[in-house]
Write an enzyme that holds these catalytic residues in place. Structure first.
Site, short mmCIF file in Angstrom:
data_model
loop_
_atom_site.label_atom_id
_atom_site.label_comp_id
_atom_site.label_asym_id
_atom_site.label_seq_id
_atom_site.Cartn_x
_atom_site.Cartn_y
_atom_site.Cartn_z
N TYR A 142 5.14 -36.81 -34.56
CA TYR A 142 3.80 -37.03 -34.06
C TYR A 142 2.99 -37.97 -34.95
O TYR A 142 2.05 -38.61 -34.49
CB TYR A 142 3.04 -35.71 -33.94
CG TYR A 142 3.24 -34.99 -32.63
CD1 TYR A 142 4.51 -34.58 -32.24
CD2 TYR A 142 2.17 -34.70 -31.81
CE1 TYR A 142 4.70 -33.91 -31.05
CE2 TYR A 142 2.35 -34.02 -30.62
CZ TYR A 142 3.62 -33.63 -30.24
OH TYR A 142 3.80 -32.97 -29.06
N LYS A 193 17.70 -29.92 -36.04
CA LYS A 193 18.93 -30.58 -35.54
C LYS A 193 19.65 -31.18 -36.75
O LYS A 193 19.77 -32.40 -36.89
CB LYS A 193 18.57 -31.66 -34.53
CG LYS A 193 18.29 -31.15 -33.13
CD LYS A 193 19.54 -30.73 -32.35
CE LYS A 193 20.30 -31.92 -31.82
NZ LYS A 193 21.51 -31.49 -31.07
N ASP A 226 18.60 -27.41 -29.67
CA ASP A 226 19.07 -27.35 -28.28
C ASP A 226 19.57 -25.95 -27.95
O ASP A 226 19.27 -25.38 -26.90
CB ASP A 226 20.13 -28.43 -27.99
CG ASP A 226 21.27 -28.44 -29.00
OD1 ASP A 226 21.16 -27.79 -30.06
OD2 ASP A 226 22.29 -29.12 -28.73
N ASP A 250 6.63 -28.09 -29.95
CA ASP A 250 5.91 -28.41 -28.72
C ASP A 250 6.73 -28.00 -27.51
O ASP A 250 6.25 -27.32 -26.60
CB ASP A 250 5.60 -29.92 -28.69
CG ASP A 250 4.80 -30.30 -27.47
OD1 ASP A 250 3.87 -29.56 -27.10
OD2 ASP A 250 5.11 -31.35 -26.86
N ASP A 254 6.47 -24.39 -24.89
CA ASP A 254 6.31 -24.45 -23.43
C ASP A 254 7.39 -23.61 -22.74
O ASP A 254 7.12 -22.93 -21.76
CB ASP A 254 6.41 -25.91 -22.93
CG ASP A 254 5.02 -26.54 -22.74
OD1 ASP A 254 4.11 -26.19 -23.51
OD2 ASP A 254 4.87 -27.39 -21.84
C1 IPM Z 1 0.25 -28.93 -27.21
C2 IPM Z 1 0.00 -30.14 -26.37
C3 IPM Z 1 -0.38 -31.31 -27.28
C4 IPM Z 1 0.81 -31.60 -28.16
C5 IPM Z 1 -0.87 -32.57 -26.56
C6 IPM Z 1 -2.01 -32.29 -25.61
C7 IPM Z 1 -1.23 -33.65 -27.54
O1 IPM Z 1 1.11 -30.42 -25.59
O2 IPM Z 1 -0.66 -28.53 -27.97
O3 IPM Z 1 1.33 -28.34 -27.10
O4 IPM Z 1 1.73 -32.32 -27.77
O5 IPM Z 1 0.82 -31.09 -29.28
MG MG Z 2 2.65 -28.93 -25.66
#
Ligand code: IPM
Ligand code: MG
Length: 369
Positions: A142, A193, A226, A250, A254
């Site tokens: 990032y 990884k 993975d 990240d 999710d």
């Molecule tokens: C998160 C989001 C952010 C990230 C975005 C909105 C920049 O996806 O906080 O998980 O990628 O960190």
């Molecule tokens: Mg995210």
């Protein structure tokens, strides 16, 4: 009475709607148990770009540093798709994380009993799930340099991002994970990884060294990223604390969110190092985004943001009993069948954002009576 200063940054899309409900929860707590909350609201993301041409202003960064905690809604939306990378909505959030040095991002994935059937996995796989993902938040892909898009002059362009980690960055976030594990089930899974990336190999070696030096009482495992994605959907209850880098964190968070029923359920805390007085900069935000498809309709799920304020009570204000009250009120509202659209089964009655907020506040009243 002590006064705690909160900076509220509702942001874009559904951000202002879910923040509206959090404000009511904050107001409810203010003045109880000797703590008063003072709030100030400011701009971040696309709304800030529209007003000031940048995704966050220097003044807001200073306010965030001075606040006892920052609560953020969400940033971004299709409206700002064409905006330059350096000032697009996400850049505001990234700058807050970086400037406040919030290197440890705690993303708990807890499956509430009442929602076990809303998960895309079978009930027996997610029932009772309680894992904590600790994501490194101020380094890696990032922020690594060099980065950018260059013109190669032959009709080709090149996009570059750099995955880079130093020992201190790896060990300070791993230290947070080990500390948390000691208060939970005492297990850490470190994810990278190392089979293809040098930064992953260093990650593993530095985690092992820290573990040996200071945390050998905690059980430590290593997993390739993975495989971790696969294991999260195969048998998520095998995990206690997962520690990983910015990009893998990240993605894996999710994935973990869907185990809990909906992305609308996951809170997060982003923490910096404690200074000599024990004061820590901190930002609390839901894991979900600005959900432009449902923005403005009053139907978004406010739970992830309300639970994020609960994390602020726990991690910034040492108000564990109050944090438990928030968690229990959410659980009770869900158990009574309160559902926003994202967590409702087919045909089930759904509540608006505001109604869900009211339901949670009534449960707080009842549980604290
Ligand atoms: C998160 C989001 C952010 C990230 C975005 C909105 C920049 O996806 O906080 O998980 O990628 O960190
Ligand atoms: Mg995210």
């Amino acid at each position: 009475m002590t006064t705690k200063k909160l900076l509220l940054l509702p942001g874009d899309g559904i951000g202002p709607e879910v923040m509206g409900e959090v404000s009511r929860v904050i107001e409810w707590f203010s003045g109880r148990n000797g703590v008063e909350f003072e709030t100030e609201t400011d701009l971040v993301g696309g709304c800030c770009y529209d007003a000031h041409g940048v995704a966050v202003t220097d003044e807001t960064i200073e306010k965030a540093k001075a606040a006892d905690a920052v609560i953020l809604g969400a940033v971004g939306g299709p409206k700002w798709d064409g905006v330059d990378f350096s000032v697009r909505p996400e850049a505001g959030l990234l700058r807050l994380r970086k400037d406040l040095q919030l290197f440890a991002n705690l993303r708990p994935a807890i499956c509430f009993e009442a929602l076990a059937d809303a998960s895309s996995l079978k009930r027996e796989l997610v029932e009772g799930l309680d894992i904590m993902i600790v994501r490194e938040l101020t380094g890696g892909l990032y922020f690594g340099e060099p980065r950018g898009i260059t013109d190669l002059g032959n009709g080709q362009r090149r996009g570059i991002n750099t995955q880079v980690y130093d020992t201190f960055e790896i060990q300070r976030v791993a230290g947070v994970a080990f500390d948390l594990a000691r208060k939970r089930n005492n297990r850490v899974t470190s994810v990278e990884k190392r089979n293809v990336m040098e930064s992953g190999l260093l990650w593993q070696e530095d985690v092992i060294a820290l573990h040996k030096e200071k945390f050998s009482d905690v059980t430590l495992d290593h997993m390739l990223a993975d495989n971790c994605g696969m294991q999260l959907v195969r048998n998520p209850k095998q995990f206690d604390v997962i520690v990983t880098d910015n990009m893998f964190g990240d993605m894996l968070s999710d994935v973990a969110s869907m185990l809990t029923g909906s992305l609308g359920m996951l809170p997060s805390a982003s923490l910096g190092d404690a200074d000599k007085d024990g004061r820590r900069l901190a930002l609390y935000e839901p894991v979900h985004g600005s959900a432009p498809d449902i923005a403005g309709q009053g139907v978004a799920n406010p739970i992830a943001t309300i639970l994020s304020f609960g994390m602020a009570l726990r991690y910034s204000f040492d108000m564990g009993a109050e944090a438990d009250l928030v968690d229990n009120a959410v659980q009770a509202a869900l158990a009574e069948g309160c559902r926003t659209g994202d967590i409702a089964s087919e045909g089930e009655k759904t509540l608006s954002t505001h109604e869900m907020g009211s339901a949670i506040i009534s449960q707080m009243e009842a549980l604290s009576a």
